[in-house]
Design a protein around this motif. Structure first.
Motif, PDB file in Angstrom:
ATOM      1  N   CYS A  52      83.110  57.404  22.264  1.00 61.82           N
ATOM      2  CA  CYS A  52      83.254  56.421  23.338  1.00 61.82           C
ATOM      3  C   CYS A  52      84.144  56.972  24.445  1.00 61.82           C
ATOM      4  CB  CYS A  52      83.824  55.115  22.782  1.00 61.82           C
ATOM      5  SG  CYS A  52      84.015  53.821  24.034  1.00 61.82           S
ATOM      6  N   SER A 111      85.861  50.771  25.813  1.00 65.20           N
ATOM      7  CA  SER A 111      85.537  49.593  25.010  1.00 65.20           C
ATOM      8  C   SER A 111      85.973  49.731  23.553  1.00 65.20           C
ATOM      9  CB  SER A 111      84.040  49.272  25.109  1.00 65.20           C
ATOM     10  OG  SER A 111      83.268  50.383  24.713  1.00 65.20           O
ATOM     11  N   VAL A 112      85.795  50.890  22.950  1.00 62.43           N
ATOM     12  CA  VAL A 112      86.210  51.065  21.559  1.00 62.43           C
ATOM     13  C   VAL A 112      87.736  51.088  21.463  1.00 62.43           C
ATOM     14  CG1 VAL A 112      86.121  52.582  19.534  1.00 62.43           C
ATOM     15  CG2 VAL A 112      84.039  52.132  20.839  1.00 62.43           C
ATOM     16  N   THR A 115      88.877  47.509  21.652  1.00 63.02           N
ATOM     17  CA  THR A 115      88.519  46.799  20.423  1.00 63.02           C
ATOM     18  C   THR A 115      89.484  47.146  19.296  1.00 63.02           C
ATOM     19  OG1 THR A 115      86.186  46.693  21.039  1.00 63.02           O
ATOM     20  CG2 THR A 115      86.703  46.454  18.705  1.00 63.02           C
ATOM     21  N   SER A 118      92.993  45.617  19.977  1.00 69.29           N
ATOM     22  CA  SER A 118      93.096  44.156  19.907  1.00 69.29           C
ATOM     23  C   SER A 118      92.788  43.598  18.527  1.00 69.29           C
ATOM     24  CB  SER A 118      92.160  43.515  20.933  1.00 69.29           C
ATOM     25  OG  SER A 118      90.808  43.699  20.558  1.00 69.29           O
ATOM     26  N   LEU A 120      89.729  42.941  15.484  1.00 68.51           N
ATOM     27  CA  LEU A 120      88.389  42.370  15.568  1.00 68.51           C
ATOM     28  C   LEU A 120      88.145  41.502  14.346  1.00 68.51           C
ATOM     29  CD1 LEU A 120      85.637  42.531  17.145  1.00 68.51           C
ATOM     30  CD2 LEU A 120      85.053  44.404  15.615  1.00 68.51           C
TER      31      LEU A 120
END
Length: 127
Positions: A52, A111-112, A115, A118, A120
């Motif tokens: 990513c 994005s990864v 994620t 944060s 998941l």
């Protein structure tokens, strides 16, 4: 939407994965009782973050018209379960210091990366 399946059979820890229509194999190293026929799960996690990061930074450099010749990303997961951390080193080739610094800034917002930082929620269903 991303989708993957994982299937394990009689080959101890060898797991066949299909992710995005591509076949992969995961396993544990021999030292942990596996056959070492593929990367271990945490290696796959690092691979996802690395991919990513590399793709996002390449896209950004192309959008800016920057002469990014290549990009190497080194990732290491360390620490006990309650204090795990990932060290990521980015080595761009062909950019000046300001461009490289901007890529490092962009890496923090892939994005990864976001994620993983944060957390998941995971909903598990047994059928």
């Amino acid at each position: 939407m991303a989708h993957a399946t994982a299937t394990i059979g009689a080959d101890r820890y060898r797991t066949d994965i299909v992710a995005g229509g591509h076949a992969l194999t995961a396993d544990e190293p021999a030292a942990l009782g596996g056959g070492d026929t593929g990367p271990a799960p945490f290696d796959l996690l690092l691979a996802a973050l690395g991919a990513c990061t590399a793709i996002t930074l390449r896209m950004y450099a192309e959008k800016k018209g920057w002469p990014l010749a290549s990009l190497d990303i080194d990732l290491t997961l360390s620490g006990p379960p309650e204090a795990r951390r990932i060290a990521r080193t980015i080595r761009p080739v062909g950019l000046d210091a300001a461009q490289a610094a901007k890529l490092a800034d962009i890496a923090e917002r892939t994005s990864v990366t976001l994620t993983l930082k944060s957390g998941l929620p995971i909903a598990t269903t047994l059928i």
